[in-house]
Design an enzyme around this catalytic site. Structure first.
Site, PDB file in Angstrom:
ATOM      1  N   ARG A  75     -29.682  86.853  59.450  1.00 36.92           N
ATOM      2  CA  ARG A  75     -30.466  85.781  58.844  1.00 36.92           C
ATOM      3  C   ARG A  75     -30.080  84.443  59.475  1.00 36.92           C
ATOM      4  O   ARG A  75     -28.942  84.232  59.903  1.00 36.92           O
ATOM      5  CB  ARG A  75     -30.230  85.720  57.332  1.00 36.92           C
ATOM      6  CG  ARG A  75     -30.869  86.884  56.548  1.00 36.92           C
ATOM      7  CD  ARG A  75     -32.377  86.817  56.641  1.00 36.92           C
ATOM      8  NE  ARG A  75     -33.064  87.850  55.875  1.00 36.92           N
ATOM      9  CZ  ARG A  75     -33.464  89.018  56.358  1.00 36.92           C
ATOM     10  NH1 ARG A  75     -33.192  89.341  57.610  1.00 36.92           N
ATOM     11  NH2 ARG A  75     -34.125  89.878  55.603  1.00 36.92           N
ATOM     12  N   GLU A  87     -31.565  79.045  54.100  1.00 37.61           N
ATOM     13  CA  GLU A  87     -31.528  80.410  54.653  1.00 37.61           C
ATOM     14  C   GLU A  87     -32.938  80.863  54.947  1.00 37.61           C
ATOM     15  O   GLU A  87     -33.878  80.509  54.231  1.00 37.61           O
ATOM     16  CB  GLU A  87     -30.859  81.345  53.635  1.00 37.61           C
ATOM     17  CG  GLU A  87     -30.733  82.791  54.091  1.00 37.61           C
ATOM     18  CD  GLU A  87     -31.843  83.705  53.556  1.00 37.61           C
ATOM     19  OE1 GLU A  87     -31.765  84.925  53.819  1.00 37.61           O
ATOM     20  OE2 GLU A  87     -32.783  83.213  52.904  1.00 37.61           O
ATOM     21  N   ARG A  93     -27.936  92.978  58.619  1.00 38.99           N
ATOM     22  CA  ARG A  93     -28.928  92.023  58.097  1.00 38.99           C
ATOM     23  C   ARG A  93     -28.675  90.656  58.709  1.00 38.99           C
ATOM     24  O   ARG A  93     -27.788  89.915  58.287  1.00 38.99           O
ATOM     25  CB  ARG A  93     -28.827  91.953  56.573  1.00 38.99           C
ATOM     26  CG  ARG A  93     -29.923  91.125  55.895  1.00 38.99           C
ATOM     27  CD  ARG A  93     -29.722  91.068  54.393  1.00 38.99           C
ATOM     28  NE  ARG A  93     -30.840  90.457  53.705  1.00 38.99           N
ATOM     29  CZ  ARG A  93     -31.947  91.088  53.310  1.00 38.99           C
ATOM     30  NH1 ARG A  93     -32.066  92.383  53.544  1.00 38.99           N
ATOM     31  NH2 ARG A  93     -32.914  90.461  52.683  1.00 38.99           N
ATOM     32  N   CYS A 123     -40.894  81.498  55.494  1.00 39.73           N
ATOM     33  CA  CYS A 123     -41.301  81.066  56.837  1.00 39.73           C
ATOM     34  C   CYS A 123     -42.814  81.075  56.925  1.00 39.73           C
ATOM     35  O   CYS A 123     -43.451  82.073  56.629  1.00 39.73           O
ATOM     36  CB  CYS A 123     -40.714  82.007  57.885  1.00 39.73           C
ATOM     37  SG  CYS A 123     -41.224  81.644  59.573  1.00 39.73           S
TER      38      CYS A 123
END
Length: 353
Positions: free
Chosen positions: A157, A111, A155, A73
């Site tokens: 995502r 992802e 987690r 990102c």
């Protein structure tokens, strides 16, 4: 089905696809980090592994049916006209986009971190979706927690799937995440409904299920003050397993001199907080014949992600413990990828029919 893997890391996508029902072959993979490449080669060989994708022409990428990528990102220059594809230049998403534009694989799976959807007030994500639409893809996106796939880790995502020239459907509200709901209703895009019907069937694991039997000093949180703290406190540990993070206590700062986050100690009968790409990982309280506190081993971090021991063994033979922690924290969770790919197969078959 031929697959191209970008920003491949240690090969989490590859493991997830290999464990799925898709008859697939990875024909091209790309990774820049030398240590990640060593781990990748240890499990998959080096025949199809290449280096820095920013230096490889999209014309040199093999033809393929499915592109997968866990792209980093980055900030986008979107303060101006938001022109779509051209505004992604200078970012690593641009390398995904230029390959999709040139090779036009039928499908993709991307992802990224959870906060991608809120980065720059959502404008970064909207530009990504607009660009993917411009390139001819109908898309869906959601935030999935790896614990849904039975992994003992919290987690979350962001996942994006796309189908070239796919059917544009009325977008249903996202059943997993309110932030995704608001985002979907805040702009127009060409999409289809994929993630709402994705169901995971794996049995839930808990921290206790992935632990090694070790009291190695390099993992212990121990000194005289810690030992006295444990001896003089009675910790009521509920041994009923629950699918949530269970913090038992914080070590006082005068007992263990570290940042607050590093003094949190968790129950092995719950799940772990998100593991990060660093060696100061989750601390757990173990009370067998003798009570003590220790952090996760690299193997346990890989197990939290859903990697098999044989895969981990190959990695532990070629990179340092510090790199193993980093690689486990940076990886995608293969069981999540497997479930997404298996769900994707139904959409692929529908298109072929």
């Amino acid at each position: 089905m031929k697959v191209v893997s970008l920003f491949s890391g240690i090969g989490g996508f590859e493991v997830g696809i290999k464990n799925s029902n898709l008859d697939a072959e990875v024909v091209f993979a790309s990774e820049i980090d030398v240590h990640a490449k060593s781990s990748y080669i240890a499990n998959f060989g080096k025949e199809n592994l290449h280096g820095d994708i920013t230096k490889i022409s999209e014309k040199d990428i093999p033809d393929h049916d499915l592109l997968v990528a866990g792209f980093p990102c980055q900030a986008f220059s979107i303060a101006g006209k938001q022109m779509g594809f051209n505004d992604t230049r200078g970012t690593l998403f641009f390398d995904v986009a230029r390959i999709l534009k040139e090779k036009q694989p039928k499908y993709f799976l991307l992802e990224n971190v959870k906060n991608l959807v809120s980065h720059n007030n959502g404008n970064t994500f909207k530009l990504i979706i607009k660009t993917l639409n411009e390139l001819g893809y109908t898309i869906d996106f959601s935030i999935i927690n790896s614990s849904e796939a039975g992994l003992p880790q919290n987690r979350e995502r962001t996942y994006i799937v796309g189908i070239l020239n796919g059917r544009n459907n009325k977008i249903n509200s996202d059943k997993r995440n309110n932030k995704i709901n608001k985002l979907k209703s805040s702009f127009e895009y060409k999409g289809f409904n994929f993630f709402n019907s994705l169901v995971f069937h794996a049995p839930q694991k808990y921290i206790k299920d992935i632990l090694e039997e070790t009291k190695n000093k390099k993992y212990l949180i121990s000194n005289e003050d810690v030992e006295n703290f444990i001896k003089t406190n009675c910790f009521n540990v509920n041994k009923t397993c629950v699918n949530k993070i269970v913090k038992l206590f914080d070590l006082p700062k005068n007992v263990w001199k570290d940042f607050e986050r590093q003094r949190r100690v968790y129950s092995i009968y719950g799940i772990s907080p998100t593991i990060l790409a660093r060696s100061d990982t989750t601390k757990v309280y173990i009370s067998n014949s003798e009570a003590y506190i220790r952090k996760f081993t690299p193997r346990e971090n890989f197990r939290l992600q859903g990697f098999e021991d044989s895969f981990i063994d190959n990695i532990s033979n070629v990179v340092s413990m510090t790199q193993q922690y980093k690689q486990a924290g940076n990886a995608v969770s293969p069981p999540v990828i497997t479930a997404i790919i298996n769900h994707f197969i139904g959409f692929m078959e529908e298109i072929q029919i």
